[in-house]
Design a protein around this motif. Sequence first.
Motif, mmCIF file in Angstrom:
data_model
loop_
_atom_site.group_PDB
_atom_site.id
_atom_site.type_symbol
_atom_site.label_atom_id
_atom_site.label_comp_id
_atom_site.label_asym_id
_atom_site.label_seq_id
_atom_site.Cartn_x
_atom_site.Cartn_y
_atom_site.Cartn_z
ATOM 1 N N GLY A 99 0.900 -1.055 -0.213
ATOM 2 C CA GLY A 99 -0.051 -0.106 0.470
ATOM 3 C C GLY A 99 1.337 1.617 -0.223
ATOM 4 N N ALA A 100 2.283 1.060 -0.020
ATOM 5 C CA ALA A 100 3.216 2.053 -0.510
ATOM 6 C C ALA A 100 3.523 3.303 -1.462
ATOM 7 N N ALA A 101 2.884 2.200 -2.242
ATOM 8 C CA ALA A 101 3.572 2.717 -4.313
ATOM 9 C C ALA A 101 2.302 2.338 -5.508
ATOM 10 N N LYS A 102 2.242 3.300 -6.611
ATOM 11 C CA LYS A 102 1.662 3.244 -7.535
ATOM 12 C C LYS A 102 2.016 3.364 -8.715
ATOM 13 N N VAL A 103 2.547 2.596 -9.634
ATOM 14 C CA VAL A 103 2.458 2.881 -10.922
ATOM 15 C C VAL A 103 1.071 4.124 -11.119
ATOM 16 N N ILE A 104 1.576 5.290 -12.543
ATOM 17 C CA ILE A 104 0.788 5.951 -13.074
ATOM 18 C C ILE A 104 1.062 6.645 -13.889
ATOM 19 N N GLY A 105 1.875 5.432 -14.413
ATOM 20 C CA GLY A 105 2.379 6.330 -16.066
ATOM 21 C C GLY A 105 3.203 5.449 -16.946
ATOM 22 N N GLY A 106 3.631 5.285 -17.983
ATOM 23 C CA GLY A 106 4.590 4.709 -19.082
ATOM 24 C C GLY A 106 5.409 5.374 -19.491
ATOM 25 N N SER A 107 6.794 5.381 -19.447
ATOM 26 C CA SER A 107 7.257 5.949 -20.137
ATOM 27 C C SER A 107 8.521 5.584 -20.823
ATOM 28 N N LEU A 108 9.530 4.847 -21.788
ATOM 29 C CA LEU A 108 10.419 4.629 -21.946
ATOM 30 C C LEU A 108 10.015 2.800 -22.795
ATOM 31 N N SER A 109 9.273 2.987 -23.958
ATOM 32 C CA SER A 109 9.206 1.649 -24.653
ATOM 33 C C SER A 109 10.009 1.032 -25.686
ATOM 34 N N GLU A 110 10.245 -0.458 -25.678
ATOM 35 C CA GLU A 110 10.389 -0.584 -27.080
ATOM 36 C C GLU A 110 9.683 -0.903 -28.054
ATOM 37 N N GLU A 111 10.238 0.030 -29.096
ATOM 38 C CA GLU A 111 9.385 0.425 -30.173
ATOM 39 C C GLU A 111 9.467 -0.134 -31.508
ATOM 40 N N PRO A 112 9.357 -1.079 -32.548
ATOM 41 C CA PRO A 112 9.427 -1.738 -33.905
ATOM 42 C C PRO A 112 10.015 -0.994 -34.501
ATOM 43 N N GLY A 113 11.381 -0.361 -35.063
ATOM 44 C CA GLY A 113 11.558 0.877 -36.322
ATOM 45 C C GLY A 113 12.276 1.701 -34.972
ATOM 46 N N GLU A 282 30.362 17.689 -27.000
ATOM 47 C CA GLU A 282 31.087 16.568 -28.387
ATOM 48 C C GLU A 282 31.043 15.441 -28.327
ATOM 49 N N ASP A 283 32.054 14.809 -27.124
ATOM 50 C CA ASP A 283 31.684 14.022 -26.694
ATOM 51 C C ASP A 283 31.093 12.838 -26.173
ATOM 52 N N ALA A 284 30.137 13.866 -25.874
ATOM 53 C CA ALA A 284 29.401 12.865 -25.125
ATOM 54 C C ALA A 284 27.877 13.551 -25.985
ATOM 55 N N THR A 285 28.224 13.920 -26.612
ATOM 56 C CA THR A 285 26.525 13.699 -28.300
ATOM 57 C C THR A 285 26.438 12.769 -29.162
ATOM 58 N N PRO A 286 27.251 11.707 -29.557
ATOM 59 C CA PRO A 286 27.130 10.231 -29.538
ATOM 60 C C PRO A 286 26.213 9.579 -28.859
ATOM 61 N N GLY A 287 26.575 9.363 -27.347
ATOM 62 C CA GLY A 287 26.267 8.367 -26.719
ATOM 63 C C GLY A 287 24.709 9.159 -26.370
ATOM 64 N N ILE A 288 24.014 10.446 -25.665
ATOM 65 C CA ILE A 288 22.643 10.842 -26.209
ATOM 66 C C ILE A 288 22.144 10.826 -27.300
ATOM 67 N N VAL A 289 22.323 10.795 -28.783
ATOM 68 C CA VAL A 289 21.790 10.589 -29.168
ATOM 69 C C VAL A 289 21.508 9.275 -29.461
ATOM 70 N N ASN A 290 22.094 8.155 -28.903
ATOM 71 C CA ASN A 290 22.524 6.660 -29.294
ATOM 72 C C ASN A 290 20.852 6.512 -28.432
ATOM 73 N N GLY A 291 20.704 7.740 -27.532
ATOM 74 C CA GLY A 291 20.090 6.714 -26.563
ATOM 75 C C GLY A 291 18.057 6.935 -26.783
ATOM 76 N N ALA A 292 18.482 7.556 -27.520
ATOM 77 C CA ALA A 292 16.694 8.722 -27.805
ATOM 78 C C ALA A 292 15.834 7.542 -28.451
ATOM 79 N N MET A 293 15.874 6.224 -27.858
ATOM 80 C CA MET A 293 14.378 5.793 -27.475
ATOM 81 C C MET A 293 13.022 6.414 -27.169
ATOM 82 N N ARG A 294 11.579 5.660 -28.375
ATOM 83 C CA ARG A 294 10.700 6.623 -27.917
ATOM 84 C C ARG A 294 10.231 6.817 -26.606
ATOM 85 N N LEU A 295 9.560 8.145 -25.769
ATOM 86 C CA LEU A 295 9.230 8.041 -24.697
ATOM 87 C C LEU A 295 7.572 7.626 -24.772
ATOM 88 N N ASN A 296 6.616 7.784 -24.158
ATOM 89 C CA ASN A 296 5.386 6.961 -24.510
ATOM 90 C C ASN A 296 4.508 8.761 -23.986
#
Length: 337
Positions: A99-113, A282-296
């Motif tokens: 009785g202490a916590a509740k999921v109230i939404g979704g965030s990161l998802s795997e998405e085809p493509g 400059e060094d961080a940009t590729p890693g950040i861009v590579n992490g761009a999965m869909r957020l719900n």
Amino acid sequence: MSRFTRRQALGTVAALGALPLIARPALASTKIRLGALRFTSHAASFVALERGYFADAGLDVELEFFQAAQPMAVAVASTDVDYAVTAISGGLISLAEKGAAKVIGGSLSEEPGIDGQKILASNDAFAAGLTDPSKLDGKSFAMTQAGSSFHYMGSKIAAEEGAELHFKPLQKVGAIIGALKTSQVDAWSIVPHIAKPLAAGGSAHIIGNVSDYLPNYQVTTVFTSTKNADQERGQTEAFLAALSKGVDDFNAALVDKTLGEDGADEMVKLIHKYVYADKSLEDATPGIVNGAMRLNKNAALNLASVTDQLDWFKSEGLVKDSIGIDTLVDQSYVDII
């Protein structure tokens, strides 16, 4: 309901074995604490803070950073943190049962493509033949704790491949990265903004995609204390609406790429304040861009995926078999995918 203390919450986790919403404005400058990880996948929180969406909703948000999902669940349950975004864990489910916590939404998802989470092999394991997931049998697989999302992903991959894995709990993502680089663990699965730089730098090898085993996987969720869900509806709706504006900006800039190069560059600069901040832009940009999965969009939740996760935790004896989906999820807040 009495306040669920951090000690009680930690005890519960230890027992594991280690829409669009039309928000009613919250009171002006209501202070809330938001749990996050320094991942690109948490960018909606950073965007909503930096672009004033939380402030516009009357929320004075302070970010508190964690290194694993289960400690974040403990912090929410004990009300040390008001809201959080991270993966479903056995700890979160058990705290919901209390009785202490509740999921109230979704965030990161795997998405085809859309390029998603990767399965990695250490250099030594790869050299010894672990070149694709069909060769995982008998190998070690890293996770933070038993009952973590890494435990779930590894088990699902192993089940489909008919493999037996030896899970190695290392508590923190940083510790896992170190163990993988030094071949103290054979395999791991992680978001692309971490996986791709490791592979590109010669520290590990990408041998597969999580989406091949868990299509449409609801990777992370938005959750809060049951007290907030039940008694602070205006505040909670305001929080979700502001967060959703951050989601829209992130998806447009780095997933759908409808804002052009300037929009993408601006988004990367914003995220860089929180992700790979110890590196140059400059060094961080590729890693950040590579992490761009869909957020719900609108914090919509893939209820089928969450139900599958809950069923797995129950089948492994990590949570009580009697826990139902409504114990974990407050469906009054979310669009259901």
